[in-house]
Design an enzyme around this catalytic site. Structure first.
Site, PDB file in Angstrom:
ATOM      1  N   ARG A  49       0.849  -1.200   0.000  1.00 54.12           N
ATOM      2  CA  ARG A  49       0.000   0.000   0.000  1.00 54.12           C
ATOM      3  C   ARG A  49       0.881   1.245   0.000  1.00 54.12           C
ATOM      4  NH1 ARG A  49      -1.326   1.777   4.547  1.00 54.12           N
ATOM      5  NH2 ARG A  49      -2.040  -0.158   5.488  1.00 54.12           N
ATOM      6  N   TYR A 102     -16.505  16.438 -16.277  1.00 58.74           N
ATOM      7  CA  TYR A 102     -16.977  15.067 -16.140  1.00 58.74           C
ATOM      8  C   TYR A 102     -18.028  14.995 -15.014  1.00 58.74           C
ATOM      9  CZ  TYR A 102     -16.964  10.189 -14.738  1.00 58.74           C
ATOM     10  OH  TYR A 102     -17.350   8.937 -14.368  1.00 58.74           O
ATOM     11  N   ASP A 174      -7.236  18.737 -14.725  1.00 60.11           N
ATOM     12  CA  ASP A 174      -7.564  17.386 -15.187  1.00 60.11           C
ATOM     13  C   ASP A 174      -7.162  17.314 -16.662  1.00 60.11           C
ATOM     14  OD1 ASP A 174      -8.784  15.112 -16.217  1.00 60.11           O
ATOM     15  OD2 ASP A 174     -10.466  15.206 -14.812  1.00 60.11           O
ATOM     16  N   LYS A 199      -8.180   6.262 -19.413  1.00 58.70           N
ATOM     17  CA  LYS A 199      -8.473   6.786 -20.751  1.00 58.70           C
ATOM     18  C   LYS A 199      -7.240   6.694 -21.650  1.00 58.70           C
ATOM     19  CE  LYS A 199     -12.504   7.483 -18.910  1.00 58.70           C
ATOM     20  NZ  LYS A 199     -12.404   7.940 -17.577  1.00 58.70           N
TER      21      LYS A 199
END
Ligand SMILES: Cc1ncc(COP(=O)(O)O)c(C=O)c1O
Length: 379
Positions: A49, A102, A174, A199
């Site tokens: 992690r 978005y 973004d 993406k």
């Protein structure tokens, strides 16, 4: 000398494996690492992690291609966004957000963070006066998406960075739609770049992921601390797939742009298309800024059709090669109806999208086949 984009995408953080010589970083499917005595870490890794070598390779590569100081890979784009908000902001703070973005990003602000006292105001980011008016002494972030999803709006990153900094806020960009190949927000003054690596970076519609890249090492450190503390990390297989995608980003983006330009030509000439939204068009209100800050104009194209929502939904149902589906940025072409699909959660909000809007993610298939498919579907 700094290396070129393609070289960095293929080599940064991806030295051949020191033990075997493997030229591709292995998938370190491991949770913990043997210590040589208590606290005696062999190579800095103690628990996956906190850090995992496959993820580190991706984080270094993404940071290199964005020209940043620190890269971090998350389980999804939204997990990356959430980490930014929870690291930079506190209850009572304020964020200026785009009035076109978005839908999931808007949902994160409006349905999750608002209830913890983080306030937001949607603003047309092309209007710098509107941005200034929306800012308060509590504004910590100006959040930018450019080009926007799904209306392909363009915001001036350099101007907004200056404005945010004058008011003591950070500029977060973004960069999902452009990808680091087409646009490098940190070089224009942004503090943090956000990606849904699901993406274009991943590029093959086979993995969900997110990334952050910071300009300053200290902010990167704070985000890394919270990445471990909050735990929404990219797993090693996901990191490996994303890294594999990143290597070919430059060549894929060139073809996405070539194909998108041809699709735009077809749509412009079609009698049933009422408007075409693409930053590459000289009549696009953000064209000049896009030309200044982007290498090319990208593979995303939106358009509106005569006949309203019913016709838009029908067109989406009639394509064959353009697969009806959410998401974008993969090698295969996708079509969707934002109002009922990706942006359904923005319905009734300031970010609601037009009902006659269709969004295309133009893939890298043979262009003649894509054009034939669209012509057939438009009738
Ligand atoms: C521009 C943009 N940002 C962020 C996200 C969220 O990314 P993810 O789906 O990987 O959580 C998306 C997803 O569609 C997006 O289009």
């Amino acid at each position: 000398m700094t290396q070129g984009f393609e070289t960095l995408a293929i080599h940064a953080g991806q030295e051949p494996d020191p033990h075997t010589g493997a030229v591709v970083p292995p998938i370190y499917a491991v949770s913990t690492y043997k210590q040589d005595g208590v606290g005696g870490l062999r190579s800095g890794y103690e628990y996956s992690r906190s850090a995992n070598p496959t993820r580190t390779a991706l984080e270094e590569a993404v940071s290199a291609v964005e020209g940043g100081a620190r890269g971090l890979a998350f389980a999804s784009g939204l997990a990356a966004e959430d980490a930014v908000l929870r690291t930079v902001c506190r209850p009572g703070d304020h964020v200026v957000i785009p009035n076109d973005a978005y839908g999931g990003t808007y949902r994160l602000f409006s349905r999750v963070h608002e209830s913890w006292g983080l306030h937001h105001d949607p603003v047309p980011l092309g209007d710098l006066d509107a941005v200034v008016s929306a800012m308060t002494p509590k504004t910590r972030i100006v959040w930018v998406e450019t080009p926007t999803n799904p209306l392909l709006g363009v915001a001036d990153i350099a101007a907004l960075a200056e404005l945010a900094h004058e008011n003591g806020a950070l500029l977060v960009v973004d960069n999902t739609f452009a990808s680091p190949y087409l646009q490098q927000p940190l070089a224009l003054g942004a503090d943090i770049v956000v990606h849904s690596t699901t993406k274009y970076v991943g590029g093959h519609s086979d993995v969900i992921g997110g990334a952050l890249v910071t300009a300053a090492p200290e902010l990167g450190e704070r985000l890394a601390y919270n990445q471990n503390a909050m735990g929404a990390v990219a797993g090693p297989f996901d990191a490996w797939l994303t890294l594999r995608g990143l290597k070919t980003l430059a060549v894929r983006m060139e073809r996405h742009c070539d194909n998108a330009e041809r699709v735009v030509d077809l749509l412009l000439a079609h009698p049933r298309v009422t408007s075409v939204l693409y930053p590459g068009l000289p009549e696009h209100p953000g064209h000049e800024i896009a030309a200044k800050q982007m290498r090319r104009f990208g593979g995303m194209v939106s358009f509106r059709v005569a006949g309203g929502e019913a016709e838009a939904v029908e067109v989406c149902a009639r394509t064959g090669l353009f697969t009806l589906g959410e998401s974008l940025g993969g090698v295969e072409s996708l079509i969707e109806h934002p109002g009922r699909m990706t942006h359904a959660s923005a319905s009734g909000s300031p970010l609601e999208v037009p009902a006659d809007l269709i969004r295309l993610s133009v893939g890298i298939e043979s262009i003649d086949d894509l054009l034939a498919d669209l012509s057939r579907a438009l009738g």
